[in-house]
Structure formats: C-alpha cells, structure tokens
Design an enzyme around this catalytic site. Structure first.
Site, mmCIF file in Angstrom:
data_model
loop_
_atom_site.group_PDB
_atom_site.id
_atom_site.type_symbol
_atom_site.label_atom_id
_atom_site.label_comp_id
_atom_site.label_asym_id
_atom_site.label_seq_id
_atom_site.Cartn_x
_atom_site.Cartn_y
_atom_site.Cartn_z
ATOM 1 N N LEU A 139 0.802 -1.227 0.000
ATOM 2 C CA LEU A 139 0.000 0.000 0.000
ATOM 3 C C LEU A 139 0.835 1.277 0.000
ATOM 4 O O LEU A 139 0.297 2.376 0.125
ATOM 5 C CB LEU A 139 -0.970 -0.008 1.189
ATOM 6 C CG LEU A 139 -1.929 -1.205 1.209
ATOM 7 C CD1 LEU A 139 -2.854 -1.133 2.411
ATOM 8 C CD2 LEU A 139 -2.715 -1.329 -0.085
ATOM 9 N N CYS A 140 2.147 1.152 -0.165
ATOM 10 C CA CYS A 140 3.011 2.335 -0.259
ATOM 11 C C CYS A 140 2.934 2.940 -1.654
ATOM 12 O O CYS A 140 2.871 2.219 -2.652
ATOM 13 C CB CYS A 140 4.468 1.964 0.027
ATOM 14 S SG CYS A 140 4.832 1.806 1.761
ATOM 15 N N HIS A 141 2.974 4.253 -1.698
ATOM 16 C CA HIS A 141 3.002 4.954 -2.982
ATOM 17 C C HIS A 141 4.434 5.004 -3.506
ATOM 18 O O HIS A 141 5.362 5.221 -2.723
ATOM 19 C CB HIS A 141 2.515 6.401 -2.805
ATOM 20 C CG HIS A 141 1.073 6.503 -2.450
ATOM 21 N ND1 HIS A 141 0.618 6.330 -1.162
ATOM 22 C CD2 HIS A 141 -0.005 6.759 -3.213
ATOM 23 C CE1 HIS A 141 -0.700 6.479 -1.153
ATOM 24 N NE2 HIS A 141 -1.102 6.733 -2.380
ATOM 25 N N MET B 154 8.376 4.915 5.492
ATOM 26 C CA MET B 154 8.542 3.512 5.093
ATOM 27 C C MET B 154 9.813 3.315 4.273
ATOM 28 O O MET B 154 10.473 2.270 4.385
ATOM 29 C CB MET B 154 7.316 3.011 4.331
ATOM 30 C CG MET B 154 6.054 2.964 5.185
ATOM 31 S SD MET B 154 6.262 2.147 6.791
ATOM 32 C CE MET B 154 6.750 0.520 6.289
ATOM 33 N N ASP C 15 23.869 -11.098 5.868
ATOM 34 C CA ASP C 15 24.282 -11.936 4.738
ATOM 35 C C ASP C 15 25.792 -11.908 4.530
ATOM 36 O O ASP C 15 26.405 -12.945 4.291
ATOM 37 C CB ASP C 15 23.574 -11.485 3.465
ATOM 38 C CG ASP C 15 23.985 -12.324 2.262
ATOM 39 O OD1 ASP C 15 23.831 -13.560 2.328
ATOM 40 O OD2 ASP C 15 24.473 -11.744 1.281
#
Length: 163
Positions: free
Chosen positions: A75-77, A111, A126
C-alpha cells in the site's frame, strides 16, 4: 480514528488517494542495529570478512531498498526520492545503521527510511553469516520525520515504541 484510511467500504485493503494532498518536502530518519560477536566486529574492522566490505555493501543495499519500497510494501506509494543516505557505523557490539530519506511529494518517506535500514541490516547479516550465525537485528525504528499533515515527530520526545 473513526475511519480506517486503507480500507474500502467492503473491508478490502486499498491504497489511499493522495491526489488532493499538497506536495510538500518530507524527510525521515530511521535506524537499526546488528548485534554480533566481538570476533565478527574485529573481522569487519580488519577487512577480513569472506564476502568483502559489509558496511559499504549494506549502505548501497539500503539506498536501493529505499528506492524500491513501493515494490515491497503493497500500500506504499511510489515516491520521487530526492535524497537517500545510508550510514553504517561499526561499534563495539556490532553495526549501527541510519537511513535518511527526503522527497517532495504528497505522502511521507517513513517507510522508505525503515525499509532502507532493514535491508541494510539484512545485508550485514548476509555478508557476515559465515562468521556469525547468531547475529541479531534489533531496534529497527523511526527516529524522526518532518512534513505532512500529521506534523513532525522526533523519537527523543517519546518513550520507545510509543507515539
């Protein structure tokens, strides 16, 4: 809050329509930590990790992640980012990460900053997992944000995990 902004009348998740919101400068800073053994910290310091420089690789991974946030979080733009900086600092207990993201847009970049430090932390893991599988990623958090209708936020003014 009486109405959920990301839910339509049928209860389905939806992307909020920001077309009527004004374009403003928005900035966010997020941080994270990767806790690791003293031996792993020493290997990073001496540049003897098996996959190369984990700090520089994590920094670049965080920048790429910020730019791809809308591809990862439904739902992020997608935002036109004007600045992304990821800082990776070796400290006694591991690596401290910080991401700063800026845009001129109709919605904020919290975000993007949080995604940047999260992916940078995963990249540290990693790059160093051959030396230390017990590393812990912790304290992924928003430190501050400016701009937008909800106003400015600074973590120092709040207790951890509260608003």
């Amino acid at each position: 809050m009486s109405k959920l902004t990301h839910v339509d009348e049928q209860g389905r998740a939806r992307m909020v329509d920001t077309s009527e919101k004004p374009i403003t400068t928005r900035r966010a800073i997020a941080s994270a930590r990767v806790l690791m053994s003293t031996a792993t910290v020493d290997a990073i310091r001496k540049q003897t990790t098996p996959k190369g420089d984990p700090l520089e690789t994590a920094r670049l991974a965080g920048i790429v992640a910020a730019k791809r946030t809308a591809d990862l979080i439904p739902l992020c733009h997608p935002l036109p980012l004007t600045h992304v900086e990821v800082r990776a600092e070796l400290v006694d207990e591991g690596v401290r990460l910080e991401a700063e993201v800026t845009t001129r847009a109709q919605t904020g970049v919290e975000m993007e900053a949080l995604t940047a430090v999260s992916v940078a932390a995963l990249t540290i893991y990693d790059m160093c997992k051959a030396l230390d599988k017990s590393m812990t990623i912790s304290e992924v958090q928003l430190e501050m944000k400016t701009g937008g209708k909800s106003g400015d936020y600074r973590r120092e003014a709040n207790q951890p995990g509260t608003s």
